[in-house]
Design an enzyme around this catalytic site. Structure first.
Site, PDB file in Angstrom:
ATOM      1  CB  VAL A  65     -20.111 -22.237  11.104  1.00 12.06           C
ATOM      2  CG1 VAL A  65     -19.848 -20.877  10.857  1.00 12.06           C
ATOM      3  CG2 VAL A  65     -19.503 -23.198  12.125  1.00 12.06           C
ATOM      4  CG  ASN A  91     -12.021 -16.941  11.864  1.00 15.37           C
ATOM      5  OD1 ASN A  91     -10.921 -17.354  11.836  1.00 15.37           O
ATOM      6  ND2 ASN A  91     -12.728 -16.690  12.715  1.00 15.37           N
ATOM      7  CB  SER A 143      -4.545 -25.242  11.925  1.00 12.14           C
ATOM      8  OG  SER A 143      -3.636 -25.394  12.840  1.00 12.14           O
ATOM      9  CE1 TYR A 156      -8.527 -26.798  15.441  1.00 14.25           C
ATOM     10  CE2 TYR A 156      -6.207 -27.198  15.236  1.00 14.25           C
ATOM     11  CZ  TYR A 156      -7.259 -26.389  15.204  1.00 14.25           C
ATOM     12  OH  TYR A 156      -7.018 -24.951  14.648  1.00 14.25           O
ATOM     13  CE  LYS A 160      -8.733 -25.773  11.873  1.00 12.16           C
ATOM     14  NZ  LYS A 160      -9.406 -24.549  11.529  1.00 12.16           N
ATOM     15  CB  ILE A 189      -2.768 -16.888  16.122  1.00  8.97           C
ATOM     16  CG1 ILE A 189      -2.305 -17.497  14.975  1.00  8.97           C
ATOM     17  CG2 ILE A 189      -3.128 -15.438  16.126  1.00  8.97           C
ATOM     18  CD1 ILE A 189      -1.111 -16.698  14.275  1.00  8.97           C
TER      19      ILE A 189
HETATM   20  N1  LIG Z   1      -5.351 -19.014  17.732  1.00 10.64           N
HETATM   21  C1  LIG Z   1      -4.253 -19.935  17.148  1.00 10.64           C
HETATM   22  O1  LIG Z   1      -3.509 -20.254  17.408  1.00 10.64           O
HETATM   23  C2  LIG Z   1      -4.924 -20.892  15.965  1.00 10.64           C
HETATM   24  C3  LIG Z   1      -3.751 -21.457  15.013  1.00 10.64           C
HETATM   25  C4  LIG Z   1      -4.280 -22.202  13.790  1.00 10.64           C
HETATM   26  C5  LIG Z   1      -5.400 -22.063  13.548  1.00 10.64           C
HETATM   27  N2  LIG Z   1      -6.541 -21.477  14.147  1.00 10.64           N
HETATM   28  C6  LIG Z   1      -7.760 -21.140  13.665  1.00 10.64           C
HETATM   29  O2  LIG Z   1      -8.276 -19.986  13.320  1.00 10.64           O
HETATM   30  C7  LIG Z   1      -9.621 -19.936  13.547  1.00 10.64           C
HETATM   31  C8  LIG Z   1     -10.134 -18.967  14.671  1.00 10.64           C
HETATM   32  O3  LIG Z   1      -9.583 -19.126  15.897  1.00 10.64           O
HETATM   33  P1  LIG Z   1      -9.199 -18.235  17.001  1.00 10.64           P
HETATM   34  O4  LIG Z   1      -8.040 -18.522  17.881  1.00 10.64           O
HETATM   35  O5  LIG Z   1      -9.611 -16.809  16.462  1.00 10.64           O
HETATM   36  O6  LIG Z   1     -10.400 -18.813  18.054  1.00 10.64           O
HETATM   37  P2  LIG Z   1     -11.705 -18.195  19.002  1.00 10.64           P
HETATM   38  O7  LIG Z   1     -12.063 -18.960  19.921  1.00 10.64           O
HETATM   39  O8  LIG Z   1     -10.940 -16.769  19.784  1.00 10.64           O
HETATM   40  O9  LIG Z   1     -12.551 -17.524  18.090  1.00 10.64           O
HETATM   41  C9  LIG Z   1     -13.377 -18.297  17.492  1.00 10.64           C
HETATM   42  C10 LIG Z   1     -14.677 -17.696  17.250  1.00 10.64           C
HETATM   43  O10 LIG Z   1     -15.563 -18.606  16.409  1.00 10.64           O
HETATM   44  C11 LIG Z   1     -16.950 -18.638  17.001  1.00 10.64           C
HETATM   45  N3  LIG Z   1     -17.506 -19.959  16.666  1.00 10.64           N
HETATM   46  C12 LIG Z   1     -17.214 -21.088  17.205  1.00 10.64           C
HETATM   47  N4  LIG Z   1     -17.986 -22.240  17.137  1.00 10.64           N
HETATM   48  C13 LIG Z   1     -19.031 -21.345  16.093  1.00 10.64           C
HETATM   49  C14 LIG Z   1     -20.259 -21.954  15.225  1.00 10.64           C
HETATM   50  N5  LIG Z   1     -20.477 -23.149  15.526  1.00 10.64           N
HETATM   51  N6  LIG Z   1     -20.438 -20.936  14.255  1.00 10.64           N
HETATM   52  C15 LIG Z   1     -20.320 -19.790  14.322  1.00 10.64           C
HETATM   53  N7  LIG Z   1     -19.165 -19.146  15.155  1.00 10.64           N
HETATM   54  C16 LIG Z   1     -18.546 -20.221  16.113  1.00 10.64           C
HETATM   55  C17 LIG Z   1     -16.530 -18.440  18.530  1.00 10.64           C
HETATM   56  O11 LIG Z   1     -17.791 -17.892  19.245  1.00 10.64           O
HETATM   57  C18 LIG Z   1     -15.535 -17.273  18.437  1.00 10.64           C
HETATM   58  O12 LIG Z   1     -15.881 -15.897  18.352  1.00 10.64           O
HETATM   59  C19 LIG Z   1     -10.101 -21.303  13.869  1.00 10.64           C
HETATM   60  O13 LIG Z   1     -10.524 -21.979  12.698  1.00 10.64           O
HETATM   61  C20 LIG Z   1      -8.965 -22.124  14.222  1.00 10.64           C
HETATM   62  O14 LIG Z   1      -8.744 -23.297  14.380  1.00 10.64           O
HETATM   63  C21 LIG Z   1      -6.233 -20.862  15.410  1.00 10.64           C
END
Ligand SMILES: NC(=O)c1ccc[n+]([C@@H]2O[C@H](COP(=O)([O-])OP(=O)(O)OC[C@H]3O[C@@H](n4cnc5c(N)ncnc54)[C@H](O)[C@@H]3O)[C@@H](O)[C@H]2O)c1
Length: 258
Positions: A65, A91, A143, A156, A160, A189
């Site tokens: 991305v 995402n 987030s 971060y 966001k 999450i």
């Molecule tokens: N897990 C949480 O507590 C939480 C809370 C708030 C927001 N978020 C947001 O939710 C989203 C997903 O988080 P998650 O917890 O599922 O993370 P995760 O790390 O489990 O999954 C993220 C996915 O994005 C992919 N990715 C990373 N860089 C990439 C790139 N340059 N191009 C394409 N794909 C790429 C990774 O390979 C991975 O499969 C993120 O934007 C994160 O900031 C997560």
């Protein structure tokens, strides 16, 4: 009638975690889904799982991305496979948690490259088609860091906050063309990202317990709970919700004292 029947959706970072849950939920609701993911092996495994679970049309496309050409290519492949992209979920995201004054330039750049440029690259790739067709829904995964600050988690939350600004700006820009742009702000999450963060702490078990103790519902969220909100925003059930952000954090960000 399934809630996303006949729609084509592209979800970035859909190989695992929240993105994978969204892709599965979309497929269950009748959408054809493209998993646009940096880690193509994971994406293919997840795509096969979703296909087996739902019978939906699912495609995994290696996508970075941070590179606009890569995202454009993913959208082209999606269009070839399933027709026009009706729904985009931006995402993909990474945690970059630093002290501001010891952070390197590289930390700053890789955070913004994925967490903000990545969202813009996605929007820019699908907006011309959505604007032309006069329909579309974009959901950006922000987030609670988009409006709350934890010291030592820089930059971060800055990125966001930018995701919310981008959501509002594009939502207003293209509202006359019936293209809705919304965000979801998840709290903690249960994903690998969260476990990685706990595991980086000096006492991972204590860090995990401390996180749970901070939650009004005494648990953190599940990826499926974010996915349900994404289905709603992507669907025709939210036709007048635009330039908004829905918080999915069990009430945590409304709590004044820890
Ligand atoms: N897990 C949480 O507590 C939480 C809370 C708030 C927001 N978020 C947001 O939710 C989203 C997903 O988080 P998650 O917890 O599922 O993370 P995760 O790390 O489990 O999954 C993220 C996915 O994005 C992919 N990715 C990373 N860089 C990439 C790139 N340059 N191009 C394409 N794909 C790429 C990774 O390979 C991975 O499969 C993120 O934007 C994160 O900031 C997560």
């Amino acid at each position: 009638m399934k809630r996303l029947a006949g729609k084509a959706a592209l979800v970035t970072g859909a190989g695992r975690g929240i993105g994978a849950a969204i892709a599965l939920a979309f497929a269950r609701e009748g959408a054809s889904v493209v998993l646009a993911e940096l880690d193509i092996d994971t994406a293919q495994q997840t795509a096969a799982h979703i296909k087996a679970q739902t019978g939906a049309r699912v495609l995994a496309v290696r996508t970075d991305v941070t590179q606009s050409a890569s995202v454009q290519q993913a959208v082209s492949e999606a269009e070839q496979a399933f027709g026009a992209v009706d729904v985009l979920v931006n995402n993909a995201g990474i945690n970059v948690f630093c002290d501001p004054l010891t952070m390197t330039d590289d930390d700053w750049r890789r955070c913004f490259a994925v967490d903000l440029d990545g969202v813009w690259n996605g929007c820019r790739a699908v907006l011309p088609g959505m604007v032309e067709r006069g329909t579309g829904s974009i959901v950006n995964i922000a987030s609670t860091h988009a409006f709350k600050i934890i010291p030592g988690c820089f930059p971060y939350p800055v990125a966001k906050h930018g995701v919310i600004g981008l959501t509002r700006a594009l939502g207003i820009e293209y509202a006359p063309r019936n293209v809705r742009v919304n965000a979801i702000a998840p709290g903690y999450i249960e994903t690998q990202l969260t476990h990685d963060w706990w595991n980086e702490q000096p006492d991972p078990a204590a860090a995990q317990q401390a996180t749970l103790d901070l939650q009004p519902m005494k648990r953190i969220g599940r990826p499926e709970e974010v996915a349900m909100t994404a289905v709603f925003l992507a669907s025709d059930e939210a036709p007048f919700i635009n330039a908004s952000c829905i918080t999915v954090d069990g009430g945590r960000s409304a709590l004044y004292h820890d």
